[in-house]
Design a protein around this motif. Structure first.
Motif, PDB file in Angstrom:
ATOM      1  N   PRO A  31      22.945  89.129  54.960  1.00 31.81           N
ATOM      2  CA  PRO A  31      21.617  89.221  55.563  1.00 31.81           C
ATOM      3  C   PRO A  31      20.696  88.056  55.206  1.00 31.81           C
ATOM      4  CG  PRO A  31      22.280  91.357  54.734  1.00 31.81           C
ATOM      5  CD  PRO A  31      23.328  90.382  54.279  1.00 31.81           C
ATOM      6  N   GLY A  32      20.837  87.519  54.008  1.00 28.47           N
ATOM      7  CA  GLY A  32      20.000  86.389  53.618  1.00 28.47           C
ATOM      8  C   GLY A  32      20.293  85.137  54.419  1.00 28.47           C
ATOM      9  N   GLN A  33      21.565  84.937  54.789  1.00 29.31           N
ATOM     10  CA  GLN A  33      21.913  83.779  55.609  1.00 29.31           C
ATOM     11  C   GLN A  33      21.232  83.859  56.969  1.00 29.31           C
ATOM     12  OE1 GLN A  33      24.191  81.057  54.675  1.00 29.31           O
ATOM     13  NE2 GLN A  33      22.895  80.262  56.326  1.00 29.31           N
ATOM     14  N   LEU A  34      21.177  85.051  57.542  1.00 30.13           N
ATOM     15  CA  LEU A  34      20.516  85.224  58.826  1.00 30.13           C
ATOM     16  C   LEU A  34      19.022  84.949  58.710  1.00 30.13           C
ATOM     17  CD1 LEU A  34      22.387  88.434  60.016  1.00 30.13           C
ATOM     18  CD2 LEU A  34      22.691  86.100  60.885  1.00 30.13           C
ATOM     19  N   ALA A  35      18.402  85.387  57.614  1.00 26.31           N
ATOM     20  CA  ALA A  35      16.989  85.107  57.409  1.00 26.31           C
ATOM     21  C   ALA A  35      16.735  83.609  57.272  1.00 26.31           C
ATOM     22  CB  ALA A  35      16.474  85.852  56.178  1.00 26.31           C
ATOM     23  N   TRP A  36      17.576  82.926  56.492  1.00 21.70           N
ATOM     24  CA  TRP A  36      17.414  81.480  56.326  1.00 21.70           C
ATOM     25  C   TRP A  36      17.610  80.764  57.661  1.00 21.70           C
ATOM     26  CZ3 TRP A  36      15.464  77.898  53.304  1.00 21.70           C
ATOM     27  CH2 TRP A  36      15.843  76.574  53.510  1.00 21.70           C
ATOM     28  N   ASN A  37      18.656  81.124  58.407  1.00 21.59           N
ATOM     29  CA  ASN A  37      18.914  80.468  59.682  1.00 21.59           C
ATOM     30  C   ASN A  37      17.741  80.633  60.647  1.00 21.59           C
ATOM     31  OD1 ASN A  37      21.404  79.897  58.623  1.00 21.59           O
ATOM     32  ND2 ASN A  37      22.593  81.001  60.167  1.00 21.59           N
ATOM     33  N   ARG A  38      17.116  81.784  60.606  1.00 18.79           N
ATOM     34  CA  ARG A  38      16.012  82.051  61.528  1.00 18.79           C
ATOM     35  C   ARG A  38      14.741  81.331  61.132  1.00 18.79           C
ATOM     36  NH1 ARG A  38      14.452  82.897  66.578  1.00 18.79           N
ATOM     37  NH2 ARG A  38      12.481  84.043  66.704  1.00 18.79           N
ATOM     38  N   HIS A  39      14.457  81.244  59.833  1.00 17.61           N
ATOM     39  CA  HIS A  39      13.123  80.830  59.394  1.00 17.61           C
ATOM     40  C   HIS A  39      13.047  79.450  58.752  1.00 17.61           C
ATOM     41  CE1 HIS A  39      11.172  84.578  60.397  1.00 17.61           C
ATOM     42  NE2 HIS A  39      12.133  85.254  59.792  1.00 17.61           N
ATOM     43  N   HIS A  40      14.158  78.712  58.649  1.00 17.68           N
ATOM     44  CA  HIS A  40      14.037  77.420  57.987  1.00 17.68           C
ATOM     45  C   HIS A  40      13.392  76.365  58.882  1.00 17.68           C
ATOM     46  CE1 HIS A  40      17.780  76.447  60.167  1.00 17.68           C
ATOM     47  NE2 HIS A  40      17.445  75.186  59.977  1.00 17.68           N
ATOM     48  N   HIS A  41      13.109  76.696  60.118  1.00 14.93           N
ATOM     49  CA  HIS A  41      12.305  75.838  60.979  1.00 14.93           C
ATOM     50  C   HIS A  41      11.201  76.698  61.591  1.00 14.93           C
ATOM     51  CE1 HIS A  41      14.424  77.765  64.289  1.00 14.93           C
ATOM     52  NE2 HIS A  41      15.577  77.292  63.842  1.00 14.93           N
ATOM     53  N   GLU A  42      10.115  76.083  61.970  1.00 16.99           N
ATOM     54  CA  GLU A  42       9.006  76.832  62.545  1.00 16.99           C
ATOM     55  C   GLU A  42       9.335  77.229  63.978  1.00 16.99           C
ATOM     56  OE1 GLU A  42       4.832  76.078  61.569  1.00 16.99           O
ATOM     57  OE2 GLU A  42       5.482  74.181  60.695  1.00 16.99           O
TER      58      GLU A  42
END
Length: 295
Positions: A31-42
């Motif tokens: 789940p953390g990978q999905l959060a990072w993929n979604r939010h590491h760009h604006e």
């Protein structure tokens, strides 16, 4: 079975719930990978990033597959093994959305989607760069994070600007990073981010010079390390390893049993895997890129 386009935070949580339900050492996503993929760009929370598309497939009660087209030529996907037919639908959706003449998809070796990829004309590129999951039994973590001249601490929610600047400096060799202060603030607000698992090394002037972010999934007891970095002027002093140990020590204190990290596994970029294996991480499963040409 129904498909719908990604529409915001609720869909991300549904994808994360699927990742938790399916997690094992060979699973594609934490789940953390999905959060990072979604939010590491604006990106506004109610629409996809420009040049990107996400679709979800659900049965009556839960998400059983999704496709994440990060670019017209690149597909990430995860499918519940109980619904292998969804893989065909994901690939068909990607083909309809993409205008790229060459398309690639990244899955785990032995993934349920591999037969569908093969049937659609994709072929595995086993000799290309790949990523490798590594696992660490946290009961075996017994390394001190101490480094002379540096202190280690977790960040505060008010430090998005400084924390994102540390990340950008650490990853500057790969080109301009999209991890802006605004993106990092959004990431801090996303589940399962915890500021007490976002650790930095601080030099004598109080500047953040190395960092490690850990995502804890209480549903599995597994924490994901993503990402780790050290600014160029402070490399060669063991700070990336030390700040990772500091974060993992706190993860263990929270009751986690295992830590996972996914680094490059091929010899073309060996430094990250050497770092994590020196801390006790051991390889479990690798990715494979499947590619097809439509010309």
């Amino acid at each position: 079975m129904r498909r719908h386009s990604f529409s915001g935070p609720d869909d991300l949580r549904a994808m994360q719930s699927m990742a938790t339900r399916l997690w094992e050492p060979s699973s594609r996503f934490h789940p953390g990978q999905l959060a990072w993929n979604r939010h590491h760009h604006e990106v506004p929370s109610d629409r996809a990033h420009q040049g990107e598309a996400v679709s979800l497939w659900s049965d009556d009660s839960r998400v059983v597959g999704f496709g994440w087209a990060e670019a017209p030529d690149w597909l990430e996907l995860q499918v519940d093994p109980g619904y292998p037919e969804v893989a065909d639908e994901v690939i068909e959706w990607f083909e309809e959305w993409s205008d790229a003449e060459t398309q690639s998809a990244l899955v785990m070796e032995g993934d349920v989607a591999e037969p569908a990829l093969a049937a659609a004309g994709f072929a595995p590129e086993v000799d290309q760069p790949f990523f490798c999951h590594h696992l660490l039994d946290l009961t075996l973590l017994n390394i001190s994070p101490s480094r002379s001249g540096y202190t280690f601490r977790h960040v505060e929610l008010s430090e998005a600007a400084a924390r994102s600047a540390c990340h950008r400096a650490a990853w500057s060799q790969f080109g301009p990073s999209p991890v802006s202060a605004g993106a990092y603030a959004a990431l801090m607000a996303a589940w399962p981010y915890r500021a007490d698992l976002d650790w930095v090394a601080v030099d004598g002037d109080g500047a953040m010079v190395a960092s490690c972010l850990v995502w804890f999934d209480p549903g599995t007891g597994v924490g994901l390390v993503e990402p780790v970095g050290c600014v160029p002027d402070h490399r060669g002093r063991g700070l990336a390893a030390a700040v990772t140990v500091a974060a993992l020590t706190h993860l263990r204190e929270l009751g986690a049993g295992w830590a996972q990290v996914t680094s490059r596994g091929d010899e073309a970029y060996p430094a990250p895997q050497r770092l994590f294996r020196s801390l006790g991480f051991r390889p479990t499963a690798r990715t494979v890129t499947w590619t097809r040409s439509l010309t």
